[in-house]
Design a protein around this motif. Structure first.
Motif, PDB file in Angstrom:
ATOM      1  N   ASN A 134     103.855  -0.514  -3.859  1.00  0.00           N
ATOM      2  CA  ASN A 134     104.062  -1.636  -2.955  1.00  0.00           C
ATOM      3  C   ASN A 134     105.425  -1.487  -2.274  1.00  0.00           C
ATOM      4  O   ASN A 134     106.424  -1.172  -2.917  1.00  0.00           O
ATOM      5  CB  ASN A 134     104.015  -2.959  -3.720  1.00  0.00           C
ATOM      6  N   GLY A 135     105.437  -1.705  -0.960  1.00  0.00           N
ATOM      7  CA  GLY A 135     106.682  -1.588  -0.224  1.00  0.00           C
ATOM      8  C   GLY A 135     107.040  -0.179   0.204  1.00  0.00           C
ATOM      9  O   GLY A 135     108.096   0.044   0.798  1.00  0.00           O
ATOM     10  N   SER A 136     106.150   0.780  -0.051  1.00  0.00           N
ATOM     11  CA  SER A 136     106.446   2.177   0.302  1.00  0.00           C
ATOM     12  C   SER A 136     106.327   2.446   1.796  1.00  0.00           C
ATOM     13  O   SER A 136     106.880   3.416   2.303  1.00  0.00           O
ATOM     14  CB  SER A 136     105.513   3.123  -0.455  1.00  0.00           C
ATOM     15  N   GLY A 137     105.571   1.597   2.501  1.00  0.00           N
ATOM     16  CA  GLY A 137     105.399   1.768   3.942  1.00  0.00           C
ATOM     17  C   GLY A 137     104.002   2.167   4.363  1.00  0.00           C
ATOM     18  O   GLY A 137     103.738   2.344   5.555  1.00  0.00           O
ATOM     19  N   LYS A 138     103.070   2.274   3.414  1.00  0.00           N
ATOM     20  CA  LYS A 138     101.736   2.763   3.768  1.00  0.00           C
ATOM     21  C   LYS A 138     100.981   1.779   4.668  1.00  0.00           C
ATOM     22  O   LYS A 138     100.329   2.197   5.633  1.00  0.00           O
ATOM     23  CB  LYS A 138     100.922   3.085   2.506  1.00  0.00           C
ATOM     24  N   SER A 139     101.065   0.481   4.399  1.00  0.00           N
ATOM     25  CA  SER A 139     100.398  -0.490   5.265  1.00  0.00           C
ATOM     26  C   SER A 139     101.093  -0.594   6.618  1.00  0.00           C
ATOM     27  O   SER A 139     100.446  -0.802   7.651  1.00  0.00           O
ATOM     28  CB  SER A 139     100.347  -1.863   4.586  1.00  0.00           C
ATOM     29  N   THR A 140     102.407  -0.438   6.620  1.00  0.00           N
ATOM     30  CA  THR A 140     103.135  -0.426   7.891  1.00  0.00           C
ATOM     31  C   THR A 140     102.666   0.734   8.766  1.00  0.00           C
ATOM     32  O   THR A 140     102.514   0.581   9.987  1.00  0.00           O
ATOM     33  CB  THR A 140     104.651  -0.307   7.637  1.00  0.00           C
ATOM     34  N   LEU A 141     102.408   1.880   8.164  1.00  0.00           N
ATOM     35  CA  LEU A 141     101.910   3.024   8.927  1.00  0.00           C
ATOM     36  C   LEU A 141     100.571   2.700   9.580  1.00  0.00           C
ATOM     37  O   LEU A 141     100.351   3.000  10.765  1.00  0.00           O
ATOM     38  CB  LEU A 141     101.789   4.243   8.015  1.00  0.00           C
ATOM     39  N   ILE A 142      99.670   2.074   8.837  1.00  0.00           N
ATOM     40  CA  ILE A 142      98.374   1.680   9.393  1.00  0.00           C
ATOM     41  C   ILE A 142      98.565   0.733  10.573  1.00  0.00           C
ATOM     42  O   ILE A 142      97.963   0.893  11.644  1.00  0.00           O
ATOM     43  CB  ILE A 142      97.513   1.003   8.295  1.00  0.00           C
ATOM     44  N   ARG A 143      99.387  -0.291  10.391  1.00  0.00           N
ATOM     45  CA  ARG A 143      99.581  -1.288  11.456  1.00  0.00           C
ATOM     46  C   ARG A 143     100.274  -0.686  12.671  1.00  0.00           C
ATOM     47  O   ARG A 143     100.036  -1.114  13.806  1.00  0.00           O
ATOM     48  CB  ARG A 143     100.351  -2.494  10.905  1.00  0.00           C
ATOM     49  N   THR A 144     101.117   0.321  12.445  1.00  0.00           N
ATOM     50  CA  THR A 144     101.764   0.993  13.563  1.00  0.00           C
ATOM     51  C   THR A 144     100.746   1.790  14.371  1.00  0.00           C
ATOM     52  O   THR A 144     100.786   1.807  15.608  1.00  0.00           O
ATOM     53  CB  THR A 144     102.887   1.913  13.057  1.00  0.00           C
ATOM     54  N   LEU A 145      99.816   2.455  13.684  1.00  0.00           N
ATOM     55  CA  LEU A 145      98.762   3.191  14.390  1.00  0.00           C
ATOM     56  C   LEU A 145      97.971   2.278  15.318  1.00  0.00           C
ATOM     57  O   LEU A 145      97.550   2.681  16.408  1.00  0.00           O
ATOM     58  CB  LEU A 145      97.802   3.835  13.382  1.00  0.00           C
ATOM     59  N   LEU A 146      97.763   1.030  14.889  1.00  0.00           N
ATOM     60  CA  LEU A 146      96.944   0.079  15.634  1.00  0.00           C
ATOM     61  C   LEU A 146      97.745  -0.734  16.651  1.00  0.00           C
ATOM     62  O   LEU A 146      97.211  -1.676  17.242  1.00  0.00           O
ATOM     63  CB  LEU A 146      96.235  -0.856  14.652  1.00  0.00           C
ATOM     64  N   ARG A 147      99.019  -0.393  16.824  1.00  0.00           N
ATOM     65  CA  ARG A 147      99.916  -1.078  17.759  1.00  0.00           C
ATOM     66  C   ARG A 147     100.179  -2.520  17.353  1.00  0.00           C
ATOM     67  O   ARG A 147     100.539  -3.362  18.196  1.00  0.00           O
ATOM     68  CB  ARG A 147      99.404  -1.022  19.198  1.00  0.00           C
ATOM     69  N   LEU A 148     100.003  -2.836  16.085  1.00  0.00           N
ATOM     70  CA  LEU A 148     100.366  -4.157  15.570  1.00  0.00           C
ATOM     71  C   LEU A 148     101.847  -4.205  15.229  1.00  0.00           C
ATOM     72  O   LEU A 148     102.425  -5.288  15.098  1.00  0.00           O
ATOM     73  CB  LEU A 148      99.528  -4.491  14.335  1.00  0.00           C
ATOM     74  N   VAL A 149     102.447  -3.028  15.067  1.00  0.00           N
ATOM     75  CA  VAL A 149     103.878  -2.885  14.802  1.00  0.00           C
ATOM     76  C   VAL A 149     104.398  -1.824  15.770  1.00  0.00           C
ATOM     77  O   VAL A 149     103.768  -0.771  15.922  1.00  0.00           O
ATOM     78  CB  VAL A 149     104.136  -2.441  13.339  1.00  0.00           C
ATOM     79  N   PRO A 150     105.526  -2.068  16.453  1.00  0.00           N
ATOM     80  CA  PRO A 150     106.011  -1.097  17.441  1.00  0.00           C
ATOM     81  C   PRO A 150     106.707   0.104  16.801  1.00  0.00           C
ATOM     82  O   PRO A 150     107.316  -0.002  15.732  1.00  0.00           O
ATOM     83  CB  PRO A 150     107.012  -1.911  18.275  1.00  0.00           C
ATOM     84  N   LEU A 151     106.603   1.237  17.465  1.00  0.00           N
ATOM     85  CA  LEU A 151     107.333   2.430  17.060  1.00  0.00           C
ATOM     86  C   LEU A 151     108.806   2.292  17.447  1.00  0.00           C
ATOM     87  O   LEU A 151     109.130   1.818  18.533  1.00  0.00           O
ATOM     88  CB  LEU A 151     106.766   3.657  17.768  1.00  0.00           C
ATOM     89  N   ALA A 152     109.671   2.737  16.533  1.00  0.00           N
ATOM     90  CA  ALA A 152     111.088   2.831  16.868  1.00  0.00           C
ATOM     91  C   ALA A 152     111.432   4.243  17.334  1.00  0.00           C
ATOM     92  O   ALA A 152     112.459   4.466  17.974  1.00  0.00           O
ATOM     93  CB  ALA A 152     111.943   2.450  15.663  1.00  0.00           C
ATOM     94  N   GLY A 153     110.566   5.199  17.022  1.00  0.00           N
ATOM     95  CA  GLY A 153     110.776   6.580  17.434  1.00  0.00           C
ATOM     96  C   GLY A 153     109.548   7.395  17.115  1.00  0.00           C
ATOM     97  O   GLY A 153     108.683   6.989  16.336  1.00  0.00           O
ATOM     98  N   GLY A 154     109.440   8.559  17.732  1.00  0.00           N
ATOM     99  CA  GLY A 154     108.294   9.422  17.502  1.00  0.00           C
ATOM    100  C   GLY A 154     107.142   9.119  18.433  1.00  0.00           C
ATOM    101  O   GLY A 154     107.245   8.308  19.360  1.00  0.00           O
ATOM    102  N   GLU A 155     105.993   9.754  18.149  1.00  0.00           N
ATOM    103  CA  GLU A 155     104.825   9.638  19.019  1.00  0.00           C
ATOM    104  C   GLU A 155     103.548   9.514  18.195  1.00  0.00           C
ATOM    105  O   GLU A 155     103.457  10.057  17.086  1.00  0.00           O
ATOM    106  CB  GLU A 155     104.701  10.874  19.913  1.00  0.00           C
ATOM    107  N   ILE A 156     102.565   8.834  18.776  1.00  0.00           N
ATOM    108  CA  ILE A 156     101.241   8.703  18.163  1.00  0.00           C
ATOM    109  C   ILE A 156     100.188   8.953  19.233  1.00  0.00           C
ATOM    110  O   ILE A 156     100.272   8.404  20.338  1.00  0.00           O
ATOM    111  CB  ILE A 156     101.028   7.300  17.549  1.00  0.00           C
ATOM    112  N   ASP A 157      99.200   9.789  18.909  1.00  0.00           N
ATOM    113  CA  ASP A 157      98.017   9.968  19.751  1.00  0.00           C
ATOM    114  C   ASP A 157      96.801   9.480  18.986  1.00  0.00           C
ATOM    115  O   ASP A 157      96.699   9.676  17.766  1.00  0.00           O
ATOM    116  CB  ASP A 157      97.801  11.441  20.113  1.00  0.00           C
TER     117      ASP A 157
END
Length: 264
Positions: free
Chosen positions: A43-66
């Protein structure tokens, strides 16, 4: 000529921050069509944040996603992605039948203003059959157990006939029978060529479906490959959690389907 399909998901050096605190750092991940990938971690490792970032529910601070070979900021085909969030109220407090909830998963395909057509009704019936709830289509969702309600949410995602199914702790807190039904549903989806990206704290009956496990530790990818074996007290009889914490840094990874699809 051999044609190589673009990855369904491609993440390159992604970073995410909340209120000045970095949650994900230098995350790279590539998921091939047809793969079943589990994101694991404490819990708190960032795995759910990664999912939400893929779906544009959380903004990227850096990097790229296709997504499907298209830069995320230009991606518009969201109907190709079915999303099952962490356990939430199925109807948001509004009385609804099982069929009505699942039918809402067709909106991205047909549009809000167009009335349901035969194809929409058939997709709803097929999705409910896939989660073994076809006989409950007319029942109020409130009459279902917690595990059955979670299966309704999965059916809602499947009704949109996605190419990628994204699930965030979809089996957390549900009974063993619903976990088994969920595993069978995912197996059928993967057998039809669908791609699955799921967050899990424990895999249970899902483990045989997993092509690659990706462990997120303190905002970084710490492991990719086979599901890690439990260690210490996690290996005790009756403890089936899969949530490794040891860090094993890797620079990036590519996740491809195994021969599981050929066997289906």
């Amino acid at each position: 000529m051999h044609i190589v399909s673009a990855p369904v998901v491609s993440v390159r050096h992604a970073a995410v921050a909340y209120g000045g605190r970095t949650v994900l750092r230098d995350v790279s991940l590539s998921v091939a069509p047809g793969a079943v990938v589990a994101l694991l971690g404490a819990n708190g490792s960032g795995k759910s944040t990664l999912i939400r970032t893929l779906l544009r529910l959380v903004p990227l601070a850096g990097g790229e996603i296709d997504l499907f070979g298209v830069p995320q900021q230009r991606f518009r085909q969201w109907a190709r992605i079915g999303y099952v969030p962490q356990r939430v109220g199925v109807t948001g407090g509004v009385p609804a039948t099982v069929g009505e909830v699942v039918a809402s998963g067709r909106l991205a395909r047909r549009g809000v203003l167009r009335p349901p057509r035969a194809a929409d009704r058939e997709a709803v019936r097929a999705a409910l059959a896939d989660v073994d709830l076809a006989d409950r289509i007319g029942d109020p969702v409130a009459t279902l157990s917690g595990g059955q309600q979670q299966r309704v949410l999965i059916a809602r995602a499947l009704a949109g006939q996605p190419d990628l199914l994204v699930l965030d702790e979809a089996t957390a807190g549900v009974d063993a029978a619903s976990q088994e039904a969920f595993a069978q549903t995912l197996g059928r989806f993967a057998g039809r060529g669908g791609t699955v990206l799921l967050v899990a704290h424990e895999l249970g009956p899902l483990q045989p479906l997993i092509d690659t496990a990706v462990v997120v530790h303190e905002g970084r990818i710490a492991h990719s490959g086979a599901v890690p074996e439990p260690a210490g007290h996690h290996a005790d009889p009756g403890h089936d959690h899969v949530h490794p914490h040891a860090e094993e840094p890797v620079g990036g990874l590519c996740v491809a389907p195994t021969d599981r699809m050929a066997a289906n």
